[in-house]
Each structure stands twice: as C-alpha cells, then as structure tokens.
Design a protein around this motif. Structure first.
Motif, PDB file in Angstrom:
ATOM      1  N   UNK A 183       0.839  -1.193   0.000  1.00 64.48           N
ATOM      2  CA  UNK A 183       0.000   0.000   0.000  1.00 64.48           C
ATOM      3  C   UNK A 183       0.876   1.247   0.000  1.00 64.48           C
ATOM      4  N   UNK A 184       0.697   2.103  -1.014  1.00 63.91           N
ATOM      5  CA  UNK A 184       1.270   3.461  -1.137  1.00 63.91           C
ATOM      6  C   UNK A 184       2.728   3.552  -0.638  1.00 63.91           C
ATOM      7  N   UNK A 185       3.606   2.773  -1.276  1.00 63.31           N
ATOM      8  CA  UNK A 185       4.986   2.661  -0.807  1.00 63.31           C
ATOM      9  C   UNK A 185       5.988   3.207  -1.825  1.00 63.31           C
ATOM     10  N   UNK A 186       7.129   3.724  -1.355  1.00 64.37           N
ATOM     11  CA  UNK A 186       8.211   4.093  -2.263  1.00 64.37           C
ATOM     12  C   UNK A 186       8.804   2.859  -2.938  1.00 64.37           C
ATOM     13  N   UNK A 187       9.192   3.016  -4.196  1.00 65.92           N
ATOM     14  CA  UNK A 187       9.855   1.924  -4.911  1.00 65.92           C
ATOM     15  C   UNK A 187      11.202   2.339  -5.488  1.00 65.92           C
ATOM     16  N   UNK A 188      11.479   3.659  -5.517  1.00 65.13           N
ATOM     17  CA  UNK A 188      12.675   4.155  -6.200  1.00 65.13           C
ATOM     18  C   UNK A 188      13.276   5.288  -5.375  1.00 65.13           C
ATOM     19  N   UNK A 189      14.470   5.053  -4.824  1.00 66.26           N
ATOM     20  CA  UNK A 189      15.141   6.064  -4.008  1.00 66.26           C
ATOM     21  C   UNK A 189      16.232   6.795  -4.785  1.00 66.26           C
ATOM     22  N   UNK A 190      16.235   6.662  -6.093  1.00 63.98           N
ATOM     23  CA  UNK A 190      17.298   7.253  -6.908  1.00 63.98           C
ATOM     24  C   UNK A 190      16.834   8.440  -7.746  1.00 63.98           C
ATOM     25  N   UNK A 191      15.525   8.648  -7.877  1.00 60.29           N
ATOM     26  CA  UNK A 191      14.983   9.628  -8.808  1.00 60.29           C
ATOM     27  C   UNK A 191      14.019  10.558  -8.094  1.00 60.29           C
ATOM     28  N   UNK A 192      14.064  11.839  -8.439  1.00 56.39           N
ATOM     29  CA  UNK A 192      13.125  12.805  -7.861  1.00 56.39           C
ATOM     30  C   UNK A 192      11.699  12.457  -8.286  1.00 56.39           C
ATOM     31  N   UNK A 193      10.816  12.355  -7.317  1.00 53.26           N
ATOM     32  CA  UNK A 193       9.401  12.051  -7.566  1.00 53.26           C
ATOM     33  C   UNK A 193       8.571  12.806  -6.537  1.00 53.26           C
ATOM     34  N   UNK A 194       7.584  13.572  -6.996  1.00 51.47           N
ATOM     35  CA  UNK A 194       6.748  14.306  -6.060  1.00 51.47           C
ATOM     36  C   UNK A 194       7.585  15.202  -5.169  1.00 51.47           C
ATOM     37  N   UNK A 195       7.413  15.069  -3.850  1.00 45.63           N
ATOM     38  CA  UNK A 195       8.164  15.908  -2.905  1.00 45.63           C
ATOM     39  C   UNK A 195       9.533  15.337  -2.553  1.00 45.63           C
ATOM     40  N   UNK A 196       9.894  14.190  -3.119  1.00 48.42           N
ATOM     41  CA  UNK A 196      11.173  13.552  -2.780  1.00 48.42           C
ATOM     42  C   UNK A 196      12.280  14.045  -3.698  1.00 48.42           C
ATOM     43  N   UNK A 197      13.391  14.490  -3.088  1.00 47.26           N
ATOM     44  CA  UNK A 197      14.572  14.935  -3.824  1.00 47.26           C
ATOM     45  C   UNK A 197      15.771  14.110  -3.363  1.00 47.26           C
TER      46      UNK A 197
END
Length: 302
Positions: A183-197
C-alpha cells in the motif's frame, strides 16, 4: 574433570528468543488467539525486537495455516508494529483479527528504525523475523512456506524488498515469500518524484540510508525495490492513491510497469481521490481496499 557451568552473566540473561517459552495466548476476537510482545531477535547494544501474533483457534485449523507478515509504516523513523494505518485504527475487530478469522496467521514485527540503525538493518530484521517464525512454526501451527508480506508506506517498501530480494539460502532459514501486498509505498530512491529529492539529506529516505541518496547511489539502488525486479518475481498487489502528497503515485506505477515487463504477475490499483494512508476516502472505500487485499492473499495462499 567437571566441565565449567554457565557464568553468572549467562544465568541471569533472558532466554534467547530461539528457545524462550512462548507467552500465553489471549482471545482477541471470536475464533482468534493473540500473542503479544514475543521476542524474536536480540540486538547487541539495542532493544530486543518483538512481534505480535494473531492465530486462528487451533480447533478451527485443519493443519498449519499460511502466514501474513505485516510491516508497519512511519517513514522508517517511527510507527508501531500493530498499526495498519490511520484509517483502520478504529476498526473492531481490528484488521489483524479479521485476517486471522479468515484462516491466516498474522505476525506484525518490529524492525530497527532510522534513529537506531541504517539500511539494510530493517530489511535484515524482517528476514530474522521470518527465520524465527519458521524455526518456531511447529509450536505456532503455521506454515511459513506459504507467506505473503503486507506492508503500508515505509513498511510496503520493506515488504517489496523482502519479497524481491533473497538472503543467502544456506543461512536464511526460511522460504521466499509467495507474494506481497503493498500500500502506497516508495519503490525508487534514486529519482526525484513528487516531494522527494535524492540530494536532500533531511528526507526520511536519507535518514534511512544514512546519507542523501544522491551521495550514496549504490546504497540507494540497493534499497530501491524497482532495481530488484526480475523474471520469476512473486505476485504483487500494488495499491496507491492518485492524490498521494507524501509518496508520489508514480512509485507504484513504475514498479507495476517493471514487473509486467519482467513477466511477473502484478495487479495495480490506482485509487481516485486518495491521499497517503487513504486520507480523504469514505470508510466504505477503505473497507473495500482491505477486502480486496485480503482476497488477493487468499488467492495466493489457498
């Protein structure tokens, strides 16, 4: 010559979790037994890690029952092992009692948070929990060879990694999970997505890794479920709100696309109008998502 006995330190220490007696079970809902605070791992210099168990009544099970291993959310920094999220906290019976009443064992496990240890510690903790559950499976009446991992938010990220990656087969002591509900989980910690940098050292992802993901690219990739997709991966159910302001819905869309491309079974639901934690959804819709997820587990483990 008489062999020396155990030292005082050994005598006063609590029994190792592999050998400690199980706590007595309590009835938490009709037909469901509950065991709380069961230690499964000793951590040198840290708190013992525990899990909670919900089990169908022994007289209602024809044999060892399949297992749902639940992994809680909380940005890898907080959270409680027995919490399925904001929208289920008022349920009675609780969600885990409902899963157990459907004929499955449920284990909700602690893992080390980012203030205690960095990746891969939380993933290794879940592997240890599954090893312990396998070791004690005969006492518990469970079949860990039939396990689905179910996680929400940060717990869904760890559930994905546990399902997609394999520990050393000689030392792991457990069977690979049969599938995952995420449920609604991150899958990629290498690319900027939404509020994640990736270059921000203050994000929950950075705290979990021990550094901004962009500065530790190999570690960030190792912690990204998207990087571990492979042919033959177990089935996944991915459920994500299209208005998620904390974990962008593209995380689940990208993981679903990669699984499909690899030929792995995947079912992806994008939930209109839902923010993180199913915020903004009517209660009936949350119930529907839970029921659909449980039906997916039933299909995999029947």
């Amino acid at each position: 010559m008489t062999a020396p006995g155990p030292s005082l330190h050994e005598l006063i220490a609590a029994p190792h979790p592999d050998r400690a007696a199980l706590p007595p079970a309590a009835v938490s809902a009709p037909g469901v037994r509950e065991l709380r605070g069961v230690p499964y791992q000793e951590v040198e210099g840290g708190r013992p890690l525990e899990l909670d168990l919900w089990l169908p009544e022994a007289d209602k099970a024809a044999g060892p029952v399949p297992l749902v291993l639940f992994v809680h959310g909380g940005a890898w920094r907080r959270g409680r092992r027995d919490d399925m999220g904001l929208r289920t906290r008022h349920w009675s019976p609780r969600p885990f009692a409902r899963i157990a009443a459907a004929g499955f064992a449920v284990a909700c496990a602690d893992y080390r948070l980012s203030g205690e240890a960095t990746f891969p510690a939380p993933l290794n903790d879940l592997r240890s929990a599954l090893r312990w559950l396998t070791l004690r499976s005969a006492e518990l009446g469970i079949d860990t060879g039939r396990t689905v991992v179910w996680g929400e938010s940060a717990g869904g990220h760890l559930a994905s990694l546990l399902t997609l990656t394999e520990a050393d087969p000689v030392s792991r002591g457990y069977a690979q999970p049969a599938g995952a509900v995420v449920w609604y989980a991150p899958s990629d910690l290498t690319t900027a997505r939404g509020c994640f940098a990736p270059d921000d050292p203050a994000t929950p992802e950075a705290r979990m890794l021990g550094a901004a993901p962009a500065t530790v690219p190999e570690r960030a990739r190792a912690a990204s479920p998207l990087a571990h997709v492979r042919p033959g991966a177990p089935p996944f159910l991915l459920v994500h709100g299209d208005q998620d302001t904390l974990v962008d819905c593209s995380h689940s869309r990208s993981l679903a696309a990669a699984l499909e491309q690899a030929g792995a079974p995947v079912e992806a639901w994008t939930v209109p109008g839902a923010d993180h934690g199913w915020y903004g959804l009517p209660d009936a819709e949350v119930e529907k998502l839970f029921s659909h997820s449980l039906a997916f587990v039933r299909r995999l483990l029947a």
